[in-house]
Structure formats: structure tokens, C-alpha cells
Design a protein around this motif. Sequence first.
Motif, PDB file in Angstrom:
ATOM      1  N   ALA A   1       0.809  -1.217   0.000  1.00 26.49           N
ATOM      2  CA  ALA A   1       0.000   0.000   0.000  1.00 26.49           C
ATOM      3  C   ALA A   1       0.845   1.272   0.000  1.00 26.49           C
ATOM      4  O   ALA A   1       0.320   2.368  -0.167  1.00 26.49           O
ATOM      5  N   VAL A   2       2.159   1.150   0.193  1.00 28.46           N
ATOM      6  CA  VAL A   2       3.018   2.331   0.207  1.00 28.46           C
ATOM      7  C   VAL A   2       3.110   2.907  -1.201  1.00 28.46           C
ATOM      8  O   VAL A   2       3.229   2.173  -2.181  1.00 28.46           O
ATOM      9  N   ASP A   3       3.051   4.232  -1.290  1.00 30.38           N
ATOM     10  CA  ASP A   3       3.156   4.905  -2.581  1.00 30.38           C
ATOM     11  C   ASP A   3       4.624   4.952  -2.992  1.00 30.38           C
ATOM     12  O   ASP A   3       5.399   5.781  -2.518  1.00 30.38           O
ATOM     13  N   PHE A   4       4.992   4.049  -3.879  1.00 27.14           N
ATOM     14  CA  PHE A   4       6.373   3.851  -4.335  1.00 27.14           C
ATOM     15  C   PHE A   4       6.976   5.155  -4.861  1.00 27.14           C
ATOM     16  O   PHE A   4       8.130   5.476  -4.590  1.00 27.14           O
ATOM     17  N   GLN A   5       6.196   5.906  -5.628  1.00 26.00           N
ATOM     18  CA  GLN A   5       6.694   7.131  -6.252  1.00 26.00           C
ATOM     19  C   GLN A   5       6.715   8.295  -5.277  1.00 26.00           C
ATOM     20  O   GLN A   5       7.689   9.058  -5.220  1.00 26.00           O
ATOM     21  N   ALA A   6       5.667   8.441  -4.471  1.00 28.62           N
ATOM     22  CA  ALA A   6       5.592   9.574  -3.556  1.00 28.62           C
ATOM     23  C   ALA A   6       6.700   9.523  -2.507  1.00 28.62           C
ATOM     24  O   ALA A   6       7.209  10.572  -2.080  1.00 28.62           O
ATOM     25  N   GLU A   7       7.087   8.313  -2.081  1.00 27.97           N
ATOM     26  CA  GLU A   7       8.142   8.186  -1.081  1.00 27.97           C
ATOM     27  C   GLU A   7       9.467   8.763  -1.565  1.00 27.97           C
ATOM     28  O   GLU A   7      10.327   9.123  -0.778  1.00 27.97           O
ATOM     29  N   ALA A   8       9.633   8.837  -2.875  1.00 26.39           N
ATOM     30  CA  ALA A   8      10.893   9.333  -3.430  1.00 26.39           C
ATOM     31  C   ALA A   8      10.968  10.855  -3.452  1.00 26.39           C
ATOM     32  O   ALA A   8      12.070  11.417  -3.545  1.00 26.39           O
ATOM     33  N   LYS A   9       9.832  11.539  -3.373  1.00 30.82           N
ATOM     34  CA  LYS A   9       9.820  12.978  -3.636  1.00 30.82           C
ATOM     35  C   LYS A   9      10.742  13.789  -2.734  1.00 30.82           C
ATOM     36  O   LYS A   9      11.479  14.660  -3.235  1.00 30.82           O
ATOM     37  N   PRO A  10      10.777  13.592  -1.392  1.00 35.64           N
ATOM     38  CA  PRO A  10      11.674  14.418  -0.572  1.00 35.64           C
ATOM     39  C   PRO A  10      13.141  14.275  -0.971  1.00 35.64           C
ATOM     40  O   PRO A  10      13.868  15.273  -1.038  1.00 35.64           O
ATOM     41  N   VAL A  11      13.570  13.040  -1.243  1.00 38.49           N
ATOM     42  CA  VAL A  11      14.960  12.830  -1.644  1.00 38.49           C
ATOM     43  C   VAL A  11      15.200  13.411  -3.033  1.00 38.49           C
ATOM     44  O   VAL A  11      16.256  14.003  -3.304  1.00 38.49           O
ATOM     45  N   LEU A  12      14.235  13.243  -3.934  1.00 38.05           N
ATOM     46  CA  LEU A  12      14.378  13.772  -5.287  1.00 38.05           C
ATOM     47  C   LEU A  12      14.502  15.289  -5.280  1.00 38.05           C
ATOM     48  O   LEU A  12      15.340  15.864  -5.990  1.00 38.05           O
ATOM     49  N   ILE A  13      13.675  15.950  -4.495  1.00 36.15           N
ATOM     50  CA  ILE A  13      13.723  17.414  -4.437  1.00 36.15           C
ATOM     51  C   ILE A  13      15.081  17.877  -3.924  1.00 36.15           C
ATOM     52  O   ILE A  13      15.695  18.799  -4.480  1.00 36.15           O
ATOM     53  N   LYS A  14      15.587  17.228  -2.890  1.00 32.81           N
ATOM     54  CA  LYS A  14      16.907  17.585  -2.370  1.00 32.81           C
ATOM     55  C   LYS A  14      17.979  17.360  -3.421  1.00 32.81           C
ATOM     56  O   LYS A  14      18.894  18.181  -3.597  1.00 32.81           O
ATOM     57  N   SER A  15      17.871  16.234  -4.136  1.00 36.21           N
ATOM     58  CA  SER A  15      18.855  15.924  -5.179  1.00 36.21           C
ATOM     59  C   SER A  15      18.837  16.975  -6.280  1.00 36.21           C
ATOM     60  O   SER A  15      19.880  17.480  -6.703  1.00 36.21           O
ATOM     61  N   LEU A  16      17.645  17.307  -6.740  1.00 38.22           N
ATOM     62  CA  LEU A  16      17.537  18.235  -7.862  1.00 38.22           C
ATOM     63  C   LEU A  16      17.925  19.657  -7.464  1.00 38.22           C
ATOM     64  O   LEU A  16      18.365  20.448  -8.312  1.00 38.22           O
ATOM     65  N   LEU A  17      17.795  19.985  -6.179  1.00 36.79           N
ATOM     66  CA  LEU A  17      18.149  21.334  -5.734  1.00 36.79           C
ATOM     67  C   LEU A  17      19.627  21.476  -5.398  1.00 36.79           C
ATOM     68  O   LEU A  17      20.195  22.573  -5.505  1.00 36.79           O
ATOM     69  N   THR A  18      20.255  20.373  -4.977  1.00 39.31           N
ATOM     70  CA  THR A  18      21.609  20.504  -4.428  1.00 39.31           C
ATOM     71  C   THR A  18      22.688  19.716  -5.156  1.00 39.31           C
ATOM     72  O   THR A  18      23.877  19.965  -4.926  1.00 39.31           O
ATOM     73  N   ALA A  19      22.317  18.762  -5.991  1.00 41.17           N
ATOM     74  CA  ALA A  19      23.322  17.830  -6.463  1.00 41.17           C
ATOM     75  C   ALA A  19      23.989  18.260  -7.766  1.00 41.17           C
ATOM     76  O   ALA A  19      24.980  18.991  -7.766  1.00 41.17           O
ATOM     77  N   VAL A  20      23.475  17.842  -8.893  1.00 37.00           N
ATOM     78  CA  VAL A  20      24.176  17.954 -10.172  1.00 37.00           C
ATOM     79  C   VAL A  20      23.565  19.078 -10.999  1.00 37.00           C
ATOM     80  O   VAL A  20      22.345  19.229 -11.036  1.00 37.00           O
ATOM     81  N   PRO A  21      24.367  19.904 -11.662  1.00 42.60           N
ATOM     82  CA  PRO A  21      23.823  21.007 -12.467  1.00 42.60           C
ATOM     83  C   PRO A  21      22.829  20.515 -13.517  1.00 42.60           C
ATOM     84  O   PRO A  21      22.943  19.415 -14.054  1.00 42.60           O
ATOM     85  N   ILE A  22      21.854  21.370 -13.806  1.00 40.14           N
ATOM     86  CA  ILE A  22      20.821  21.036 -14.786  1.00 40.14           C
ATOM     87  C   ILE A  22      21.387  21.170 -16.197  1.00 40.14           C
ATOM     88  O   ILE A  22      22.092  22.125 -16.510  1.00 40.14           O
ATOM     89  N   GLU A  23      21.063  20.186 -17.026  1.00 36.41           N
ATOM     90  CA  GLU A  23      21.463  20.264 -18.436  1.00 36.41           C
ATOM     91  C   GLU A  23      20.413  21.048 -19.209  1.00 36.41           C
ATOM     92  O   GLU A  23      19.228  21.058 -18.844  1.00 36.41           O
ATOM     93  N   PRO A  24      20.794  21.693 -20.310  1.00 35.12           N
ATOM     94  CA  PRO A  24      19.791  22.386 -21.125  1.00 35.12           C
ATOM     95  C   PRO A  24      18.804  21.401 -21.741  1.00 35.12           C
ATOM     96  O   PRO A  24      19.167  20.296 -22.120  1.00 35.12           O
ATOM     97  N   ALA A  25      17.542  21.778 -21.803  1.00 43.94           N
ATOM     98  CA  ALA A  25      16.512  20.909 -22.357  1.00 43.94           C
ATOM     99  C   ALA A  25      16.649  20.837 -23.865  1.00 43.94           C
ATOM    100  O   ALA A  25      17.185  21.725 -24.525  1.00 43.94           O
ATOM    101  N   VAL A  26      16.138  19.713 -24.413  1.00 42.87           N
ATOM    102  CA  VAL A  26      16.149  19.518 -25.849  1.00 42.87           C
ATOM    103  C   VAL A  26      14.871  20.106 -26.431  1.00 42.87           C
ATOM    104  O   VAL A  26      13.769  19.822 -25.949  1.00 42.87           O
ATOM    105  N   SER A  27      14.998  20.907 -27.443  1.00 48.30           N
ATOM    106  CA  SER A  27      13.799  21.530 -28.034  1.00 48.30           C
ATOM    107  C   SER A  27      13.163  20.570 -29.033  1.00 48.30           C
ATOM    108  O   SER A  27      13.781  19.668 -29.525  1.00 48.30           O
TER     109      SER A  27
END
Length: 432
Positions: A406-432
Motif C-alpha cells: 500500500a506504500v506509494d512507491f513514487q511519492a516516497e521518493a519525492k523528498p529525496v528527489l527534491i533535495k537531489s535536484l536542488l543541491t546535487a548535479v547542475p541542470i542540463e539544457p533541455a532539448v527543443s
Amino acid sequence: MAKSRWYDTGARAVQVTGVALRHGLAAVPSVVRAASGGSAGIRAVRDDRLRLLVTDLGASYVKAAQLLSTRRDLLPESLCAAFGRLHDQVPPMRQQLVQTEVRAAYRDRPWPFVEFDWTPIASGSIACVYRSRLVDGREVAVKVRRPGIGARMAADFALLGAGARAIGRVPRLRRMPAATIVAQIRDAVLRQLDFGTEAQALNQLRENLDDLDFLRVPQALPEVSADGVLVMEYLPGLRRIDPDELSPELAELAVRRVLHCVYRMLFLDGVVHCDLHPGNLYIDQSGDLALLDAGFVVRLQPRVRRLFAEFFFNMSRGNGKQCADIVVRSTADQGREADLPRFRKEITELVEATHNRRIGEFKLGPFAARLFDLQRRCGLYAAPEFIFPLLSLLVIEGMINEFDAAVDFQAEAKPVLIKSLLTAVPIEPAVS
């Protein structure tokens, strides 16, 4: 040298074929006898014979069976149970052979043990583990590599590589990076033979996850280890527990903790344990965890870690269009034949269809299979390194489904994902 390698591979191919034929013929009388008991009897014979076949074929095949044993959503439960016996119940080495190997490893250095129990406490496809005590009184676990295993595993992967190259000659599959994927898995699996590398990985995991008070990771002791012998801290009280031994609250807590550990590895640390089957990951009756055996640990490149984090984050939000863009960005060579409009449309539908699904509803295995099939049909292949994050999740998914679906597999990842995306590796430019 090339001729010698071909001979080894050819000899191994003949051996694999012979072993498979021998087990197939040996199964016939048992199947005939079991037929009177109906399909259940035939299944029991099939499962047992497949387990024996895998065991006879050796470590490469045992590793595959260990991974498959966690996939009760993909394979029959009886076959998963049969393969599950291979997690730490592979037939052990003969005691005399173990004694010879260990004493030879310390032939040119001081013998560090005052006690050594030659009865294994675990027996795996690559090594067996024994309990011992050091001269300074510390109780330790001693992992001893099976002799001669390296050449056989190298030959097995050479056969897989030949098959992958054959796939690459099929016109419709020419751009599929099958050979690259096999090579990367080969390198990761064969690294398990290097106990020096494993000691470093184990201590790195221990350091990275040291702040988690619910997790135990044994310390590797390279100063008293030797070639083919890894000495590490002994963790007492480990045993496998069944899901029904935990209250629903503790089962949920344990699953959340497992997911948190894996998401930390994937999205923050980049040092990922890809082999967290029940022989390497233990849950106790209080919901605490113990993580063992760092042989199959992969270090993700920052770019791959960033892209996978972005993909998982957007998948958890149901943003299929962004997921499609990320896969396209991860592709080194799209090729002229790539059908990008179709790919973007169908991956958007796939992600949106799985949004907000709980563990019991969302099956990563079929999701990954559909994703890979879509890439194949559209002529677009993501970075082969993506297989390792997926593998780490696929291995644990089967186990945590048993404890709490019953655990939400995807939702459990969000706190770690947000920290990763804010602090870890620089963002690459998006592909148009």
C-alpha cells in the motif's frame, strides 16, 4: 591470445549445452511420475530441476536466478521460491578446499585468526561466508571466493556478448545498445570477484548512510583481509523474517526505510547497491535494517544520476512530456530513423497511466518492459547506464511488495528527489 579466449568461450558453450541437455533428460522420468499428481506435481519437478540446472551452470546463472526470485509479479510464485533458495543456500565449497584456499591466501603474511569455524553461515554463487574471531578478540565474518570462478564467468559473459552482437546485426534492432548493456553488466558483475573493490564499496556505503540509526552496515577490514578473502565485522542476530511476523505498522515502516535507503543511494550519493535481494538485505522484528555484501555496487556518473532523478521526479508527478524529453536528452545518438513524435506521445500516455499508483498497483518490471519496447519500436535508446538504477529498484520491488503493497512507491521518493535536484548535479539544457 584471441584464439585462447575463443576456445574458452567455445568450450563453455559446449558445457552449458551439455548441462542443459543432461538436466532435461534427467527430468523426464520425474515428470512422468509427477504427471499422475496433476499440474502441481509437474510444476514442482520443473521448479526443482530448474534450480538444480542453474546451480550446475554456475555463478553467472545463479546471479540471474537470484534477481528473478524477487519478481513474483513476473514469474510463478513456486519458481520464485525455488530460485529464492539460491540467495545464500548455494551448495558450499568442500571444507578441505576452503581450508586450502584460506591458508594459501595468508601464506606470506601473519595468520590473523584465533578461531575459525569452517562451517559456512552463508553460501553464495561467488563466495561462502564463515564466522571467525581475530587475534584482538573481534568477531568477524570471512568471505572466501570460490577458486577458478573468474574464468568461467568471463566465458559466460563472452557468450552473452556474442548474442548481443548478433542482435545488433538484425536491421530493426541495429541501434539497440545490447552489446553496451551486456558489457556494462559484465563489468559490474565481474567486479564482484575483486574483494578489495568490495571492501571500499562496503565502507563507502557505511559512511554515506551512517546517519540512519535504523540501518546497520558491517565494516570491511582490509588490513586483515587477503587475496580472495574479505574480512568484515560480524553482525549478530540476522535472520530472515516473514512479513506476517510484523504488525502492519512495522511492515509499513520497514518498507519506507528500505525505499529511503535506496533513494538516497540513487539520487544523492550515487553509490548504488544493485543486489538487495533477501540474502543481502535483512529486516528485523523492530523494522530495522541490515545491509550486507557490497560486491554488486555501481557508482553512477553525475549526468546519469541527474537524468534519472529528473525522470523519476516527473514520473511521480505524472508529467509524461517531461519524461519523454529526459529520455531524448539521455540519448547520445537519436539517428535519422527515430520516431520522436510517436515516442513522446506514447511515453506521455504510459507515465500518466501509472501516476499515483501504490506499490501493489504499480509494477516497475512491466513499466520498464513497456518503456524499453517503446524505445525499440521508435528507434530511440536511453543511456545504457540507466539499467543500474532500474535494476536496484527491480530487485527490491518484489520483496517490499510482500511486506506492504500500500506504500506509494513514487511519492516516497519525492523528498529525496527534491533535495537531489536542488543541491546535487547542475541542470542540463533541455532539448527543443
